[in-house]
Design a protein around this motif. Sequence first.
Motif, mmCIF file in Angstrom:
data_model
loop_
_atom_site.group_PDB
_atom_site.id
_atom_site.type_symbol
_atom_site.label_atom_id
_atom_site.label_comp_id
_atom_site.label_asym_id
_atom_site.label_seq_id
_atom_site.Cartn_x
_atom_site.Cartn_y
_atom_site.Cartn_z
ATOM 1 N N HIS A 72 0.841 -1.195 0.000
ATOM 2 C CA HIS A 72 0.000 0.000 0.000
ATOM 3 C C HIS A 72 0.876 1.245 0.000
ATOM 4 N N LEU A 73 0.468 2.227 -0.801
ATOM 5 C CA LEU A 73 1.123 3.527 -0.704
ATOM 6 C C LEU A 73 0.069 4.621 -0.711
ATOM 7 N N SER A 74 0.476 5.754 -0.180
ATOM 8 C CA SER A 74 -0.452 6.870 -0.111
ATOM 9 C C SER A 74 0.282 8.166 -0.422
ATOM 10 N N LEU A 75 -0.462 9.100 -0.956
ATOM 11 C CA LEU A 75 0.047 10.438 -1.256
ATOM 12 C C LEU A 75 -0.681 11.427 -0.357
ATOM 13 N N HIS A 76 0.102 12.197 0.406
ATOM 14 C CA HIS A 76 -0.469 13.218 1.275
ATOM 15 C C HIS A 76 -0.147 14.597 0.698
ATOM 16 N N ILE A 77 -1.155 15.435 0.640
ATOM 17 C CA ILE A 77 -0.959 16.814 0.174
ATOM 18 C C ILE A 77 -1.390 17.732 1.309
ATOM 19 N N VAL A 78 -0.403 18.490 1.822
ATOM 20 C CA VAL A 78 -0.687 19.372 2.951
ATOM 21 C C VAL A 78 0.044 20.715 2.785
ATOM 22 N N PRO A 79 -0.632 21.851 2.835
ATOM 23 C CA PRO A 79 -2.086 21.976 2.789
ATOM 24 C C PRO A 79 -2.594 21.879 1.351
ATOM 25 N N SER A 80 -3.788 21.415 1.181
ATOM 26 C CA SER A 80 -4.367 21.306 -0.160
ATOM 27 C C SER A 80 -4.749 22.685 -0.688
ATOM 28 N N GLN A 81 -4.555 22.861 -1.997
ATOM 29 C CA GLN A 81 -4.874 24.125 -2.648
ATOM 30 C C GLN A 81 -5.806 23.863 -3.838
ATOM 31 N N PRO A 82 -6.626 24.835 -4.204
ATOM 32 C CA PRO A 82 -7.527 24.628 -5.347
ATOM 33 C C PRO A 82 -6.799 24.201 -6.619
ATOM 34 N N GLY A 83 -5.576 24.666 -6.821
ATOM 35 C CA GLY A 83 -4.796 24.279 -7.989
ATOM 36 C C GLY A 83 -4.374 22.821 -7.988
ATOM 37 N N ASP A 84 -4.548 22.149 -6.853
ATOM 38 C CA ASP A 84 -4.242 20.718 -6.782
ATOM 39 C C ASP A 84 -5.367 19.871 -7.371
ATOM 40 N N SER A 85 -6.494 20.483 -7.673
ATOM 41 C CA SER A 85 -7.626 19.743 -8.255
ATOM 42 C C SER A 85 -7.210 19.158 -9.603
ATOM 43 N N ALA A 86 -7.232 17.837 -9.684
ATOM 44 C CA ALA A 86 -6.741 17.127 -10.866
ATOM 45 C C ALA A 86 -7.014 15.642 -10.672
ATOM 46 N N VAL A 87 -6.649 14.853 -11.658
ATOM 47 C CA VAL A 87 -6.669 13.393 -11.519
ATOM 48 C C VAL A 87 -5.261 12.943 -11.142
ATOM 49 N N TYR A 88 -5.171 12.102 -10.123
ATOM 50 C CA TYR A 88 -3.887 11.600 -9.652
ATOM 51 C C TYR A 88 -3.793 10.107 -9.956
ATOM 52 N N PHE A 89 -2.715 9.750 -10.642
ATOM 53 C CA PHE A 89 -2.469 8.352 -10.985
ATOM 54 C C PHE A 89 -1.295 7.822 -10.181
ATOM 55 N N CYS A 90 -1.497 6.665 -9.609
ATOM 56 C CA CYS A 90 -0.431 5.910 -8.984
ATOM 57 C C CYS A 90 0.161 4.984 -10.043
ATOM 58 N N ALA A 91 1.476 4.780 -10.034
ATOM 59 C CA ALA A 91 2.113 3.898 -11.005
ATOM 60 C C ALA A 91 3.222 3.108 -10.320
ATOM 61 N N ALA A 92 3.517 1.940 -10.868
ATOM 62 C CA ALA A 92 4.543 1.076 -10.282
ATOM 63 C C ALA A 92 5.371 0.426 -11.376
ATOM 64 N N THR A 93 6.582 0.053 -11.017
ATOM 65 C CA THR A 93 7.457 -0.642 -11.945
ATOM 66 C C THR A 93 8.480 -1.435 -11.140
ATOM 67 N N TYR A 94 9.322 -2.195 -11.819
ATOM 68 C CA TYR A 94 10.368 -2.925 -11.118
ATOM 69 C C TYR A 94 11.631 -2.970 -11.963
ATOM 70 N N HIS A 95 12.752 -2.934 -11.276
ATOM 71 C CA HIS A 95 14.039 -3.052 -11.925
ATOM 72 C C HIS A 95 14.385 -4.525 -12.051
ATOM 73 N N GLY A 96 15.081 -4.835 -13.105
ATOM 74 C CA GLY A 96 15.461 -6.218 -13.303
ATOM 75 C C GLY A 96 16.139 -6.356 -14.644
ATOM 76 N N SER A 97 16.518 -7.560 -14.988
ATOM 77 C CA SER A 97 17.235 -7.745 -16.247
ATOM 78 C C SER A 97 16.377 -7.374 -17.444
#
Lengths: 115, 112
Positions: A72-97
Motif C-alpha cells: 500500500h502507498l499513499s500520497l499526502h498533500i498538505v495543505p491542499s490548494q484549489p490548484g491541486d484539483s486534478a486526476v492523480y495516478f499511482c504507477a509502479a514498476t520494477y528493476h530487473g534484467s
Amino acid sequence: DQQVKQNSPSLSVQEGRISILNCDYTNSMFDYFLWYKKYPAEGPTFLISISSIKDKNEDGRFTVFLNKSAKHLSLHIVPSQPGDSAVYFCAATYHGSSNTGKLIFGQGTTLQVKP
Amino acid sequence: NAGVTQTPKFRILKIGQSMTLQCTQDMNHNYMYWYRQDPGMGLKLIYYSVGAGITDKGEVPNGYNVSRSTTEDFPLRLELAAPSQTSVYFCASGVGLSNTIYFGEGSWLTVV
C-alpha cells in the motif's frame, strides 16, 4: 488483472486541509512507485516517487508513504490548494534484467479541492 | 522546450479506416511508449520501444502497430479502426532506468 489499484474514484477536500490519496498493488516484484498528476486536456506530469528501500519521501507539500508489507502507498498533500484539483495516478514498476521502464498505472483518483 | 509532441490532437475516424498517430521527442530518450486512457480505466500500455529498431507489445496491443526507425519518432498505426479504439492516446518517453517518463498532451480519437 489490475496490478495497481486506486479504489477511490474521487475525493473532495476543503482548501487548507490534508488530502490523502491511496493506492494498492498486488505484484511483490514492484520496487519503484510514482505519482502522476493530470489536468483536463493535458498529459500526465510526474509528481513524486519512492523506492521500495524507503518508506517515506517528501517534496514540499507532497509526501508519499510506502507500506511494503501491506502493499500500500499513499500520497499526502498538505495543505491542499484549489490548484491541486486534478486526476492523480499511482504507477509502479520494477528493476530487473528485463527492465524497460514500463509503468503500470492505477485507475486514477479525481481530487477536488474546494475554496 | 518541446518535449514530447503528438499529432493530431483530435481526429474522428469511420469504422474500418486507418490512420497514424505521430509522436516525436527531442530529449534524446531511448525509451518510448504509447498508452491509451479510457474513462475509469487508467492508462494502459499499448506498445513500447527501448531504442531505434526495437519494439514490443504492452498490455493492449491488438489492433495497433508501431515502428521505431529513429530515436526521435515513434508512430502508432491503427488498422481497420473499431469503436473500441475510441480513446485518448498518450505518447511518452524516458531514459528507462530512472523510471520517470514524460508524456505528450494526448490525442483524442473517436471511431464512429
